[in-house]
Design an enzyme around this catalytic site. Structure first.
Site, short mmCIF file in Angstrom:
data_model
loop_
_atom_site.label_atom_id
_atom_site.label_comp_id
_atom_site.label_asym_id
_atom_site.label_seq_id
_atom_site.Cartn_x
_atom_site.Cartn_y
_atom_site.Cartn_z
N GLU A 79 0.85 -1.20 0.00
CA GLU A 79 0.00 0.00 0.00
C GLU A 79 0.88 1.24 0.00
OE1 GLU A 79 -2.76 0.90 3.26
OE2 GLU A 79 -3.95 2.07 1.84
N ASN A 131 9.99 7.27 -0.05
CA ASN A 131 9.29 7.73 -1.24
C ASN A 131 8.94 6.49 -2.08
OD1 ASN A 131 8.40 8.90 -3.60
ND2 ASN A 131 10.44 9.63 -4.22
N ASP A 154 -2.46 12.21 -2.62
CA ASP A 154 -2.64 13.67 -2.54
C ASP A 154 -3.06 14.18 -3.92
OD1 ASP A 154 -1.66 14.23 0.26
OD2 ASP A 154 0.03 13.13 -0.55
N LYS A 158 -4.17 22.03 -7.93
CA LYS A 158 -3.85 23.19 -8.78
C LYS A 158 -3.07 22.71 -10.01
CE LYS A 158 -3.57 26.67 -5.21
NZ LYS A 158 -2.66 27.30 -4.23
N THR A 222 -11.75 5.50 5.67
CA THR A 222 -10.69 6.15 6.46
C THR A 222 -11.15 7.57 6.80
OG1 THR A 222 -9.57 7.11 4.54
CG2 THR A 222 -8.91 4.88 5.19
N PHE A 224 -9.67 10.17 6.03
CA PHE A 224 -9.47 11.02 4.85
C PHE A 224 -10.66 10.90 3.91
CE2 PHE A 224 -7.95 12.32 0.77
CZ PHE A 224 -7.24 13.47 1.09
N GLU A 225 -11.12 9.66 3.67
CA GLU A 225 -12.27 9.47 2.78
C GLU A 225 -13.51 10.13 3.38
OE1 GLU A 225 -13.23 5.40 1.85
OE2 GLU A 225 -14.86 5.99 0.52
C1 LIG Z 1 -4.24 12.02 1.26
S1 LIG Z 1 -3.35 10.91 2.22
C2 LIG Z 1 -4.33 9.43 2.18
C3 LIG Z 1 -3.96 8.43 3.24
C4 LIG Z 1 -4.69 7.10 3.22
N1 LIG Z 1 -4.40 6.34 2.02
C5 LIG Z 1 -6.17 7.25 3.41
O1 LIG Z 1 -6.92 6.90 2.51
O2 LIG Z 1 -6.58 7.74 4.47
C6 LIG Z 1 -2.00 10.53 1.14
C7 LIG Z 1 -0.83 9.92 1.86
O3 LIG Z 1 0.15 9.55 0.92
C8 LIG Z 1 1.43 9.81 1.46
N2 LIG Z 1 2.34 9.92 0.31
C9 LIG Z 1 2.25 10.80 -0.71
N3 LIG Z 1 3.21 10.57 -1.62
C10 LIG Z 1 3.94 9.52 -1.16
C11 LIG Z 1 5.08 8.83 -1.65
N4 LIG Z 1 5.65 9.17 -2.82
N5 LIG Z 1 5.59 7.82 -0.92
C12 LIG Z 1 5.01 7.46 0.26
N6 LIG Z 1 3.93 8.08 0.79
C13 LIG Z 1 3.40 9.10 0.09
C14 LIG Z 1 1.23 11.09 2.26
O4 LIG Z 1 2.20 11.26 3.26
C15 LIG Z 1 -0.16 10.88 2.83
O5 LIG Z 1 -0.11 10.28 4.10
#
Ligand SMILES: C[S@@+](CC[C@H](N)C(=O)[O-])C[C@H]1O[C@@H](n2cnc3c(N)ncnc32)[C@H](O)[C@@H]1O
Length: 244
Positions: A79, A131, A154, A158, A222, A224-225
């Site tokens: 994930e 990352n 994310d 924009k 979640t 966030f959702e």
């Molecule tokens: C908007 S949140 C959604 C979290 C979770 N999947 C949920 O549905 O609640 C996006 C997550 O992706 C992580 N993220 C973004 N780009 C990433 C990357 N390249 N590698 C690892 N994590 C990343 C961010 O830190 C953030 O916690």
């Protein structure tokens, strides 16, 4: 975890990334429960990944040895952006015969995930603070993953930030690299225009068949959702199967 000495001349100097990444590093303190879970479990659950300069980078010589790490051969689910771990902890507790790896750069989210690991006494889940794009490029072995999940990446809504979005044709090639033939790539977003981009990425990839799908019931709601739903946004799910 093995890694060999870096022989590239510029590696030690690579303090900054030159390419855009899909996250802004969000630090933040751990609350006492998170700190306790971190102190108890991080050593066992959070992988030590050698870096290539910037924090959350992945040294290109480093390989994730799945069988050694979990002590068995089992299906593997990865994930990306697992946030607070709501989905991956739920899934790992429901499927003890499957191994799970969460890739998340947000350390308090990883610590929150460890609270879930502790409560569920889970042995089939690991986390890496990396990352994900770099992890998929070299660290995770080719054709080793049964399912890849990208839930609510994310949105970078924009236009000038679209280049930071995770799901792009380049990312599809990385997803194809790690997924075994027949493996499944699941995505969800509350951003309609990003869902369109995801569908276009899948349609344009020679490695995947699929597109928009019904809500996958393995995905619990979640925080966030729920925020997206409260704000009146529609949720979009996509599913693609690795061809080959
Ligand atoms: C908007 S949140 C959604 C979290 C979770 N999947 C949920 O549905 O609640 C996006 C997550 O992706 C992580 N993220 C973004 N780009 C990433 C990357 N390249 N590698 C690892 N994590 C990343 C961010 O830190 C953030 O916690």
């Amino acid at each position: 975890m093995s890694d060999s000495a870096d022989t590239r001349p510029d590696s030690a100097d690579r303090a900054f990334r030159t390419e855009p990444v899909s996250f802004t590093r969000r630090g933040g303190r751990l609350n006492p429960r998170q700190q306790k879970a971190w102190d108890l479990l991080a050593k066992r659950i959070v992988l030590e990944v050698p870096q290539d300069g910037p924090s959350t980078s992945v040294h290109p010589a480093h390989r994730f040895d799945v069988a050694t790490e979990f002590g068995r051969t089992a299906p593997l689910v990865v994930e990306i952006g697992s946030g607070r771990g709501e989905v991956i902890v739920h899934a790992a507790s429901q499927s003890p015969g499957t191994d799970f790896l969460g890739l998340e750069v947000y350390v308090p989210g990883v610590a929150q995930t460890l609270i879930g690991v502790r409560h569920g006494e889970l042995t089939n889940l690991r986390m890496a603070v990396v990352n994900a794009a770099e992890a998929l490029t070299t660290m995770i072995p080719e054709a080793s993953v049964d399912e890849l999940w990208v839930h609510f990446p994310d949105p970078w809504h924009k236009k000038k930030h679209h280049k930071r979005r995770l799901v792009t044709p380049e990312f599809a090639a990385l997803a194809a690299r790690v997924l075994r033939p027949g493996g499944v790539w699941r995505m969800a977003t509350d951003w309609a225009e990003y869902a369109t981009q995801m569908a276009e990425v899948v349609a344009g990839s020679p490695d995947f068949a699929g597109g928009r799908s019904d809500r996958w019931d393995g995905r619990p709601l979640t925080r966030f959702e729920a925020k997206g739903i409260d704000a009146g946004r529609e949720i979009h799910d996509l599913t693609a199967v690795r061809l080959g």
